[in-house]
Design a protein around this motif. Structure first.
Motif, PDB file in Angstrom:
ATOM      1  N   VAL A 284      43.715  83.183  36.548  1.00  0.00           N
ATOM      2  CA  VAL A 284      42.721  84.319  36.898  1.00  0.00           C
ATOM      3  C   VAL A 284      41.570  84.411  35.931  1.00  0.00           C
ATOM      4  CG1 VAL A 284      42.570  86.851  37.270  1.00  0.00           C
ATOM      5  CG2 VAL A 284      44.501  85.584  38.494  1.00  0.00           C
ATOM      6  N   ALA A 285      42.006  84.500  34.517  1.00  0.00           N
ATOM      7  CA  ALA A 285      41.033  84.613  33.436  1.00  0.00           C
ATOM      8  C   ALA A 285      39.992  83.718  33.742  1.00  0.00           C
ATOM      9  CB  ALA A 285      41.531  84.911  32.204  1.00  0.00           C
ATOM     10  N   GLN A 286      40.469  82.489  33.761  1.00  0.00           N
ATOM     11  CA  GLN A 286      39.551  81.280  33.914  1.00  0.00           C
ATOM     12  C   GLN A 286      38.529  81.227  35.013  1.00  0.00           C
ATOM     13  OE1 GLN A 286      40.818  77.011  34.333  1.00  0.00           O
ATOM     14  NE2 GLN A 286      40.231  77.020  32.179  1.00  0.00           N
ATOM     15  N   LEU A 287      39.030  81.680  36.132  1.00  0.00           N
ATOM     16  CA  LEU A 287      38.261  81.588  37.461  1.00  0.00           C
ATOM     17  C   LEU A 287      37.269  82.650  37.186  1.00  0.00           C
ATOM     18  CD1 LEU A 287      40.527  81.255  40.392  1.00  0.00           C
ATOM     19  CD2 LEU A 287      38.989  79.541  39.354  1.00  0.00           C
ATOM     20  N   ALA A 288      37.513  83.790  36.553  1.00  0.00           N
ATOM     21  CA  ALA A 288      36.500  84.922  36.444  1.00  0.00           C
ATOM     22  C   ALA A 288      35.410  84.320  35.411  1.00  0.00           C
ATOM     23  CB  ALA A 288      37.277  86.306  35.664  1.00  0.00           C
ATOM     24  N   GLY A 289      35.838  83.740  34.504  1.00  0.00           N
ATOM     25  CA  GLY A 289      34.969  83.124  33.550  1.00  0.00           C
ATOM     26  C   GLY A 289      34.138  82.148  33.666  1.00  0.00           C
ATOM     27  N   MET A 290      34.426  81.379  34.822  1.00  0.00           N
ATOM     28  CA  MET A 290      33.826  80.400  35.498  1.00  0.00           C
ATOM     29  C   MET A 290      32.797  80.742  36.250  1.00  0.00           C
ATOM     30  SD  MET A 290      34.710  77.570  34.100  1.00  0.00           S
ATOM     31  CE  MET A 290      33.384  76.731  35.165  1.00  0.00           C
ATOM     32  N   LEU A 291      33.131  82.069  36.867  1.00  0.00           N
ATOM     33  CA  LEU A 291      31.924  82.798  37.702  1.00  0.00           C
ATOM     34  C   LEU A 291      30.867  83.168  36.722  1.00  0.00           C
ATOM     35  CD1 LEU A 291      33.959  85.038  39.961  1.00  0.00           C
ATOM     36  CD2 LEU A 291      32.762  83.192  40.787  1.00  0.00           C
ATOM     37  N   VAL A 292      31.202  83.564  35.468  1.00  0.00           N
ATOM     38  CA  VAL A 292      30.184  83.953  34.633  1.00  0.00           C
ATOM     39  C   VAL A 292      29.351  82.708  34.172  1.00  0.00           C
ATOM     40  CG1 VAL A 292      29.723  85.095  32.458  1.00  0.00           C
ATOM     41  CG2 VAL A 292      31.381  85.917  33.779  1.00  0.00           C
ATOM     42  N   GLU A 293      30.015  81.681  33.873  1.00  0.00           N
ATOM     43  CA  GLU A 293      29.538  80.327  33.525  1.00  0.00           C
ATOM     44  C   GLU A 293      28.522  79.882  34.445  1.00  0.00           C
ATOM     45  OE1 GLU A 293      28.421  76.432  33.169  1.00  0.00           O
ATOM     46  OE2 GLU A 293      30.145  77.181  34.594  1.00  0.00           O
ATOM     47  N   ARG A 294      29.068  79.945  35.795  1.00  0.00           N
ATOM     48  CA  ARG A 294      28.163  79.422  36.803  1.00  0.00           C
ATOM     49  C   ARG A 294      26.880  80.297  37.088  1.00  0.00           C
ATOM     50  NH1 ARG A 294      28.102  74.324  37.832  1.00  0.00           N
ATOM     51  NH2 ARG A 294      28.270  74.668  35.626  1.00  0.00           N
ATOM     52  N   TRP A 295      27.048  81.529  36.756  1.00  0.00           N
ATOM     53  CA  TRP A 295      25.748  82.434  36.840  1.00  0.00           C
ATOM     54  C   TRP A 295      24.802  82.218  35.757  1.00  0.00           C
ATOM     55  CZ3 TRP A 295      22.967  85.868  34.243  1.00  0.00           C
ATOM     56  CH2 TRP A 295      21.818  86.858  34.923  1.00  0.00           C
ATOM     57  N   LEU A 296      25.396  81.871  34.626  1.00  0.00           N
ATOM     58  CA  LEU A 296      24.114  81.341  33.611  1.00  0.00           C
ATOM     59  C   LEU A 296      23.636  80.075  33.709  1.00  0.00           C
ATOM     60  CD1 LEU A 296      26.305  82.576  30.556  1.00  0.00           C
ATOM     61  CD2 LEU A 296      23.991  83.280  31.111  1.00  0.00           C
ATOM     62  N   PHE A 297      24.533  79.207  34.622  1.00  0.00           N
ATOM     63  CA  PHE A 297      24.142  77.926  34.842  1.00  0.00           C
ATOM     64  C   PHE A 297      22.766  77.991  35.782  1.00  0.00           C
ATOM     65  CE2 PHE A 297      24.064  74.377  37.991  1.00  0.00           C
ATOM     66  CZ  PHE A 297      23.846  73.164  37.267  1.00  0.00           C
ATOM     67  N   PHE A 298      22.757  78.896  36.738  1.00  0.00           N
ATOM     68  CA  PHE A 298      21.625  79.074  37.407  1.00  0.00           C
ATOM     69  C   PHE A 298      20.546  79.875  36.913  1.00  0.00           C
ATOM     70  CE2 PHE A 298      24.865  78.222  40.525  1.00  0.00           C
ATOM     71  CZ  PHE A 298      24.127  77.172  41.381  1.00  0.00           C
ATOM     72  N   ALA A 299      20.763  81.127  36.169  1.00  0.00           N
ATOM     73  CA  ALA A 299      19.963  82.017  35.529  1.00  0.00           C
ATOM     74  C   ALA A 299      19.165  81.305  34.678  1.00  0.00           C
ATOM     75  CB  ALA A 299      20.624  83.413  35.038  1.00  0.00           C
ATOM     76  N   GLU A 300      19.704  80.552  33.694  1.00  0.00           N
ATOM     77  CA  GLU A 300      19.006  79.976  32.622  1.00  0.00           C
ATOM     78  C   GLU A 300      18.137  78.768  33.252  1.00  0.00           C
ATOM     79  OE1 GLU A 300      21.707  81.192  28.857  1.00  0.00           O
ATOM     80  OE2 GLU A 300      22.212  79.410  29.735  1.00  0.00           O
ATOM     81  N   ALA A 301      18.220  78.224  34.092  1.00  0.00           N
ATOM     82  CA  ALA A 301      17.643  77.044  34.553  1.00  0.00           C
ATOM     83  C   ALA A 301      15.956  77.605  34.839  1.00  0.00           C
ATOM     84  CB  ALA A 301      18.245  76.483  35.795  1.00  0.00           C
ATOM     85  N   LYS A 302      15.054  76.885  34.601  1.00  0.00           N
ATOM     86  CA  LYS A 302      13.809  77.082  35.017  1.00  0.00           C
ATOM     87  C   LYS A 302      12.763  76.020  35.633  1.00  0.00           C
ATOM     88  CE  LYS A 302      14.307  80.629  32.109  1.00  0.00           C
ATOM     89  NZ  LYS A 302      14.437  82.049  32.799  1.00  0.00           N
ATOM     90  N   HIS A 303      12.373  76.536  36.673  1.00  0.00           N
ATOM     91  CA  HIS A 303      11.700  75.331  37.515  1.00  0.00           C
ATOM     92  C   HIS A 303      10.206  75.356  37.013  1.00  0.00           C
ATOM     93  CE1 HIS A 303      10.488  73.305  40.945  1.00  0.00           C
ATOM     94  NE2 HIS A 303      11.540  73.448  41.604  1.00  0.00           N
ATOM     95  N   THR A 304       9.666  74.028  36.968  1.00  0.00           N
ATOM     96  CA  THR A 304       8.246  73.865  36.683  1.00  0.00           C
ATOM     97  C   THR A 304       7.045  74.497  37.373  1.00  0.00           C
ATOM     98  OG1 THR A 304       8.189  71.718  37.613  1.00  0.00           O
ATOM     99  CG2 THR A 304       8.777  71.835  35.120  1.00  0.00           C
ATOM    100  N   VAL A 305       7.525  74.996  38.592  1.00  0.00           N
ATOM    101  CA  VAL A 305       6.658  75.510  39.646  1.00  0.00           C
ATOM    102  C   VAL A 305       6.082  76.871  39.092  1.00  0.00           C
ATOM    103  CG1 VAL A 305       8.241  77.133  40.773  1.00  0.00           C
ATOM    104  CG2 VAL A 305       6.289  76.347  42.065  1.00  0.00           C
ATOM    105  N   THR A 306       6.831  77.385  37.812  1.00  0.00           N
ATOM    106  CA  THR A 306       6.643  78.649  37.356  1.00  0.00           C
ATOM    107  C   THR A 306       5.156  78.619  36.476  1.00  0.00           C
ATOM    108  OG1 THR A 306       8.094  78.416  35.508  1.00  0.00           O
ATOM    109  CG2 THR A 306       8.967  79.661  37.388  1.00  0.00           C
ATOM    110  N   LEU A 307       4.962  77.306  36.273  1.00  0.00           N
ATOM    111  CA  LEU A 307       3.828  77.141  35.581  1.00  0.00           C
ATOM    112  C   LEU A 307       2.452  77.447  36.042  1.00  0.00           C
ATOM    113  CD1 LEU A 307       4.606  73.667  33.847  1.00  0.00           C
ATOM    114  CD2 LEU A 307       4.546  75.837  32.918  1.00  0.00           C
TER     115      LEU A 307
END
Length: 312
Positions: A284-307
């Motif tokens: 249970v702890a690992q799945l909860a932690g992976m939800l946070v990790e996956r959220w960061l995976f998307f949130a920290e990604a930057k698309h060059t279109v923002t330039l």
């Protein structure tokens, strides 16, 4: 990238589900896990339940969910379409394996073949999911050698921890499975740390000059072509504060890696049912932690279109 919960849940649930399904097909088909009806029924239901729940949740991110079926027709050029085809195709050997292993109580022979095909299909599906993101050149944080292996490592890690919890819950604990889950967790932790280190040091050569093709001087955005945020900025230009990112990274490490590893190590010294309870807590702890990790995976990604909108 905007971390929509539907996509975060999808990548977490299907990764764990396919990891568990692959291990059941491989170990169950070859007879390393006993062909027990209730164990097999619970294991297959958990694996397929996570997969189906994840796949259904992913349609929530589509503008027209009722047209999701059309994605299957683009398998020649689209990793998203290939993922859909692979995910559905995997259900065929998984169904045959479930019939033989769960309902007929058999292993080896054609059941082993079905189990191996199930494990192969699960691995291929996870690879196609990883390639959806690894193939995106405009997002440098994803278009790297770390993305695809991460999906496979995390799938095996979460699937192994779930399998251990399942076996412990039915008082059929396996030292080999427990050891594998324990070793996979720090391996996933190390890979995640290496990924973060790579992304933090990443020097993106693309600038507003190269994006617009205007050489000489410094290109700056004087005025946006619209007065409010549009789809591109909402989906591709999400920004998370550095202090929040650091805090969430610590939470992800504690829940997804540190806590499960410590709990799994304790299970070696606990009798049943305490070992089963601690194993479930680790999962249970690992799945909860992976939800946070996956959220960061998307949130920290930057698309060059923002330039094009003056963001660096």
């Amino acid at each position: 990238m905007h971390p929509a919960f539907s996509v975060v849940f999808f990548t977490t649930a299907t990764g764990a589900g396919y990891g568990l399904l692959a291990l059941l097909g491989l170990l169950g088909g070859l007879g390393f896990i006993p062909a027990d009806f209730w164990l097999g029924l619970a294991g297959m239901a958990l694996a397929l339940g996570l997969i189906v729940a994840g796949l259904l949740s992913s349609t929530g991110h589509l503008g027209r969910p009722e047209r999701a079926w059309r994605a299957f027709s683009q398998w020649r050029s689209s990793w998203l379409s290939r993922e859909g085809v692979a995910s559905v195709a995997t259900f065929i050997p998984a169904g045959l394996f479930g019939i033989g292993w769960v309902f007929l109580g058999k292993s080896g022979g054609w059941v082993a073949v079905a189990g191996l095909l199930t494990a192969t299909g699960a691995a291929v599906t996870v690879c196609t999911t990883g390639m959806i993101y690894a193939s995106l050149k405009p997002i440098a944080q994803w278009h790297s050698r770390y993305t695809l292996p991460a999906y496979l490592i995390f799938s095996a890690m979460t699937g192994g921890v779930l399998l251990n919890a399942l076996l412990q819950g039915f008082a059929m604990g396996s030292a080999a499975v427990l050891t594998g889950a324990l070793l996979a967790t720090p391996a996933g932790w190390g890979w995640k740390l290496a990924t973060w280190r790579y992304n933090d040091r990443l020097e993106i050569p693309t600038t507003a000059n190269t994006a617009t093709g205007l050489a000489g001087g410094t290109v700056t955005s004087i005025e946006w072509p619209h007065t409010e945020e549009n789809y591109l900025l909402k989906e591709m230009g999400f920004r998370v504060a550095r202090k929040h990112s650091a805090k969430l990274r610590l939470i992800a490490q504690a829940l997804a890696f540190a806590a499960p590893a410590a709990l799994l190590a304790i299970v070696f010294f606990l009798p049943w049912p305490l070992g089963a309870i601690v194993s479930v807590l680790a999962a249970v702890a690992q799945l909860a932690g992976m939800l946070v990790e996956r959220w960061l995976f998307f949130a920290e990604a930057k698309h060059t279109v923002t330039l094009y909108y003056g963001r660096q």
